[in-house]
Design a protein around this motif. Sequence first.
Motif, PDB file in Angstrom:
ATOM      1  N   GLN A 195       2.637   1.310   0.931  1.00 57.59           N
ATOM      2  CA  GLN A 195       2.224   2.566   0.093  1.00 57.59           C
ATOM      3  C   GLN A 195       3.758   3.172  -0.046  1.00 57.59           C
ATOM      4  O   GLN A 195       4.778   2.941   0.521  1.00 57.59           O
ATOM      5  N   THR A 196       3.688   4.232  -0.961  1.00 57.08           N
ATOM      6  CA  THR A 196       4.808   5.114  -0.896  1.00 57.08           C
ATOM      7  C   THR A 196       4.761   6.251  -0.117  1.00 57.08           C
ATOM      8  O   THR A 196       3.683   7.049   0.395  1.00 57.08           O
ATOM      9  N   THR A 242       8.407  -4.778   1.995  1.00 59.32           N
ATOM     10  CA  THR A 242       7.597  -3.855   0.851  1.00 59.32           C
ATOM     11  C   THR A 242       6.793  -2.943   1.394  1.00 59.32           C
ATOM     12  O   THR A 242       5.852  -3.823   2.141  1.00 59.32           O
ATOM     13  N   THR A 274       9.428   3.014  -0.806  1.00 59.35           N
ATOM     14  CA  THR A 274       8.559   2.095  -1.000  1.00 59.35           C
ATOM     15  C   THR A 274       9.141   0.889  -0.263  1.00 59.35           C
ATOM     16  O   THR A 274       8.201  -0.074  -0.235  1.00 59.35           O
ATOM     17  N   GLY A 313       9.302   9.081  -2.130  1.00 61.30           N
ATOM     18  CA  GLY A 313       9.270   8.033  -2.689  1.00 61.30           C
ATOM     19  C   GLY A 313       9.800   6.768  -2.030  1.00 61.30           C
ATOM     20  O   GLY A 313      10.150   5.676  -2.822  1.00 61.30           O
TER      21      GLY A 313
END
Length: 754
Positions: free
Chosen positions: A131-132, A128, A94, A92
Amino acid sequence: MKSISIVAMVCVVLFCGQLLAQELTRDDFRDAEWKMKSLLWQEQQNKGEQLDVLDQTDFDVRYWELEVDVTDIGGQSITGRVKMTSESAINGLTGIDYNYDSAMNVDSVKMGGQTVSYTHNGDILHITLNQTYDMGQQFTTEVFYGGHPPGGGFGSFTWDTHGGQPIISTLSEPEGAREWWPCKDMPHDKADSADVYIITPDNLTGTSNGVLVGEVDNGNGTKTYHWQISYPITTYLICMSISNYQSFTDWYVNANNDSMPVTNYVYPEHYNNAVEDLSITPGAIAVFAGLFGEYPFLKEKYGHSIFPWGGAMEHQCNTSYGSGLINGQHSYDWILVHELSHQWFGDMITCDIWPDIWMNEGFASYCEALWTEQLQGYSAYVNYMRFNNGVSDPSGPIYDPNPLFDGNTVYSKGAWVVHMLRGVMGDEAFFEGFYAYANHPDHKYGTITTREFQAIMEQYYGADLAFFFDEWVWGMNRPKYTYSWMKEDIGGGQYEIFLHINQTQTSPAPEVFTMPIRIYPEINGQDTVITVWDDSRQDDFRFIVNGDPTQFRFDRYYWILRDATVASYGLNIVTTDVPDGYVGESYNATVEARGGTAPYEFTLQTGSLPPGLDLSSSTGEITGTPNTTGDYSFTIRCTDSTNATDDQDYQVSITYFNDVNEGSSVPKDFALIGNYPNPFNNSTIISFRLGQPGNIDLKVYNIRGQMVAALYVGFLPAGQHSLVWDAETAPSGIYFYKLTAGDRSATRKMSLVK
């Protein structure tokens, strides 16, 4: 911030000016180097007080591609591009955080050619991700940036001149890389490989780590130099040096006849002097390769790039070497070998976190002494440690000291810790352990902590080394010894020596330094070395020698960082322990004293003797028949005719014999009495008792459970027996001896100290 940078640059100018005016001493070098690194470190810590602490453990850097354009020399600004390929360490993921100085700019951030969002607040660049990403998945970010690098410390990024020509250079240790490129700026996360592109005016040469694989004329008055790094590298070791360099190449040829270029980039005005001064490099590489294993970056290169600072910096494969160190007279060979040894300790194996920095700098300072030993012999090595790695107190702890890069503690005392570890372990175990450390599969081209290093050396010492690391790495200062000795003619050409050692150091030093101490009685003009294990505030030792000792030298060859003074031998109880006993069996032990003025009187000062035993006040004999089991502690005082006193504490255990049934083949009254002396040097006598005849075996094992000697296997009659273990070929360490008779066995521990 601006004022700090100005002060730093003034310090550089002043230091280099002093260097030109007078010869740089070792103290000058270490003082300047640690202050430079500490200044940059403190600047970053001051900034960090206003920021959230970064947690960058959620991604692992695998590859860097760094491109820097330094053609705006007049404006002293750079533009650059950083591509980072990383692997997610969590599920997860990000977003990620770079370290990147607030004085610098970000133009854009891309992933897969597409712009992604970012924030640049303070010294943190947060990206950022597009995608994850889950654990094990890789991703690549590309940051386009620019600005005027602030150049913290004594110059993480500097613009300077020599002979009217520009010299642009970097020195990022400890956390200055973030001042000239966005990065993950911590030592423990090494990229597996990297590429560095340097765009320069076409009359200048750009150098970096690794191998030069491309030099392209861009057709617009600039050139691009492409350096490829195929070995793991940590952020602070990536470097650039740009000037009108003139280069020359020597060659290192190893035992397998493999050759590696040693390429040096120097100022044209001191070319001939540089050729002379740097000529020792291939030979020095061979010295360290023989001690620690092959030069770690053999597929690339080694060499030097001259830069304006007065010291040097161990950039991987490409040491930045101060211009003031070049004079054609080999005045600073010790600096050259210091930085070279960092290729093993600092570059190939890097401290995992900055509090472990002594494992970089202390090791390199010690390698100066090793190099001296290889060239000039053992006496020169000892003198180098004494006079060129001198330590003043307060010193330590060398783990996470304050200031972090303190030269006295990290460099000099760090070197002494390695030297003393050699003394504790003995040469064979020490150098085997050091070689194993440098080639350890878990750490080679990786990182290390102090405790991990300790664990490796313990494998070769054969025993726990916590006592040593706790007092010397985590402790402060040094032991202060007051010692005294006397001799006694016992006939037959033999003398007994009595040695009293008193540790007098005060807080914050440890109350007791546990160390083996080598003492040297001189007999017939020859030294006899005897090692004692000193582990108490006050200790007494006695040993028999053949011949009359006319002199007595304490730690003659300085295996301990210590102060030592000799005193007159006073009243001392010289019996430091008495044997355990058995219920119903006659007991006899004598507490002896030496020194002072006889006659002596012995009294029970505190505690109680085992029931059934009495102390003779005139002879010090403890006699009788114990009648009660238990553990007994007591203190005996000796008083001489002038009322001088000395106390000694004792512990005695009283137990039952474990008899066996009549007719058994197992000896009755089976007892492993012990060994003497213990600790011992080269040989010791192991005594045991058999109540009846039987088959026995007596074997010696090392700390790993490996049998190292079978002293006896076979039949022995009833009675008390003694066997000698000659441990001349065994390394220092802890050993266990095990006596077995039928299904009965007993094991005891002994310490071999050479």
